[in-house]
Scaffold this motif. Sequence first.
Motif, PDB file in Angstrom:
ATOM      1  N   ALA A  57      85.903 -95.721  96.563  1.00 27.81           N
ATOM      2  CA  ALA A  57      84.713 -96.519  96.884  1.00 27.81           C
ATOM      3  C   ALA A  57      85.107 -97.804  97.618  1.00 27.81           C
ATOM      4  O   ALA A  57      84.425 -98.230  98.559  1.00 27.81           O
ATOM      5  CB  ALA A  57      83.939 -96.852  95.612  1.00 27.81           C
ATOM      6  N   LEU A  58      86.218 -98.400  97.225  1.00 27.20           N
ATOM      7  CA  LEU A  58      86.686 -99.610  97.905  1.00 27.20           C
ATOM      8  C   LEU A  58      87.107 -99.315  99.340  1.00 27.20           C
ATOM      9  O   LEU A  58      86.865-100.116 100.247  1.00 27.20           O
ATOM     10  CB  LEU A  58      87.848-100.237  97.135  1.00 27.20           C
ATOM     11  N   THR A  59      87.727 -98.153  99.558  1.00 30.16           N
ATOM     12  CA  THR A  59      88.149 -97.799 100.922  1.00 30.16           C
ATOM     13  C   THR A  59      86.965 -97.571 101.844  1.00 30.16           C
ATOM     14  O   THR A  59      87.124 -97.578 103.069  1.00 30.16           O
ATOM     15  CB  THR A  59      89.027 -96.531 100.946  1.00 30.16           C
ATOM     16  N   ARG A  60      85.799 -97.361 101.279  1.00 26.13           N
ATOM     17  CA  ARG A  60      84.593 -97.120 102.072  1.00 26.13           C
ATOM     18  C   ARG A  60      83.991 -98.424 102.599  1.00 26.13           C
ATOM     19  O   ARG A  60      83.087 -98.405 103.426  1.00 26.13           O
ATOM     20  CB  ARG A  60      83.564 -96.377 101.225  1.00 26.13           C
ATOM     21  N   HIS A  61      84.482 -99.550 102.104  1.00 23.95           N
ATOM     22  CA  HIS A  61      84.012-100.856 102.567  1.00 23.95           C
ATOM     23  C   HIS A  61      84.956-101.388 103.640  1.00 23.95           C
ATOM     24  O   HIS A  61      86.069-100.895 103.813  1.00 23.95           O
ATOM     25  CB  HIS A  61      83.930-101.836 101.387  1.00 23.95           C
ATOM     26  N   SER A  62      84.528-102.397 104.343  1.00 26.01           N
ATOM     27  CA  SER A  62      85.328-102.975 105.415  1.00 26.01           C
ATOM     28  C   SER A  62      86.610-103.600 104.864  1.00 26.01           C
ATOM     29  O   SER A  62      86.560-104.402 103.926  1.00 26.01           O
ATOM     30  CB  SER A  62      84.520-104.050 106.146  1.00 26.01           C
ATOM     31  N   PRO A  63      87.771-103.252 105.439  1.00 22.00           N
ATOM     32  CA  PRO A  63      89.031-103.843 104.981  1.00 22.00           C
ATOM     33  C   PRO A  63      89.029-105.369 105.043  1.00 22.00           C
ATOM     34  O   PRO A  63      89.666-106.018 104.214  1.00 22.00           O
ATOM     35  CB  PRO A  63      90.066-103.254 105.948  1.00 22.00           C
ATOM     36  N   SER A  64      88.311-105.922 106.006  1.00 25.73           N
ATOM     37  CA  SER A  64      88.273-107.383 106.124  1.00 25.73           C
ATOM     38  C   SER A  64      87.641-108.026 104.898  1.00 25.73           C
ATOM     39  O   SER A  64      87.909-109.185 104.577  1.00 25.73           O
ATOM     40  CB  SER A  64      87.499-107.801 107.379  1.00 25.73           C
ATOM     41  N   MET A  65      86.824-107.254 104.184  1.00 25.75           N
ATOM     42  CA  MET A  65      86.188-107.750 102.965  1.00 25.75           C
ATOM     43  C   MET A  65      86.962-107.372 101.713  1.00 25.75           C
ATOM     44  O   MET A  65      87.057-108.159 100.759  1.00 25.75           O
ATOM     45  CB  MET A  65      84.761-107.208 102.856  1.00 25.75           C
ATOM     46  N   THR A  66      87.523-106.173 101.717  1.00 27.91           N
ATOM     47  CA  THR A  66      88.180-105.686 100.500  1.00 27.91           C
ATOM     48  C   THR A  66      89.607-106.197 100.332  1.00 27.91           C
ATOM     49  O   THR A  66      90.010-106.602  99.232  1.00 27.91           O
ATOM     50  CB  THR A  66      88.197-104.147 100.465  1.00 27.91           C
ATOM     51  N   VAL A  67      90.394-106.162 101.411  1.00 28.31           N
ATOM     52  CA  VAL A  67      91.816-106.489 101.296  1.00 28.31           C
ATOM     53  C   VAL A  67      92.069-107.873 100.697  1.00 28.31           C
ATOM     54  O   VAL A  67      92.867-108.003  99.761  1.00 28.31           O
ATOM     55  CB  VAL A  67      92.537-106.320 102.650  1.00 28.31           C
TER      56      VAL A  67
END
Length: 216
Positions: A57-67
């Motif tokens: 689910a986290l990989t489905r969000h923008s990396p700029s927000m999750t990382v």
Amino acid sequence: MTMQKPAFEGLEDSDSSVRLRAAMAVGTAPDPRFIDKLIERCAIEPEFHVRDMLTWALTRHSPSMTVPEVLKELHSERGQARSQALHTLSKIGDRQAWPAITRALLSDADDEVARSAWRAAVVLVPEGEEPELAAVLSTQLGRGAREMQLSLSRALVALGEVIVPTLHAAMTDLDPRVRAHAIATERLLNDPDAAFEFAIEEAKRVVALGTTSKEE
């Protein structure tokens, strides 16, 4: 919002199947407002398959927000938080996270953290820095039981031929476990289909005889 509220609450449900469906729902309809909650659950979720869905689910969000948020977990005192964060970073695959994969994490006293760090490192390592990473990983040769050693060997083998000088150096180590692990790893590099159990037992035999693969 009618779907979001149940999904948000479902992530904390006592039933693991409900938590799994909630994580799937969040990943199917990504919403930045869920990122913090997903990361929070990764740190404490007891079920492996649910944790894996949380990561998806986290990989489905923008990396700029999750990382940036996932990176914060690498400083957690909770081992699961660190290991799952590393697993998530390896799945996201954003090499901007590379500087956070420190020697301390690669040699973490928690086996699961160390294993996750090894896997993340080989995914995120920038081109040209593989030999340096191999040198750091080689300090962990001989560590743990078979499954732990296999994880390290797989990480090293994933780096390719650049690991050969490092392995040959480890074959002269004073610790017979390190020497055997290095020999077994080289054999896996040369024959990826070889069984690790056989490779490590054969390597122990070689060490006991006082020879190395370079001399055979």
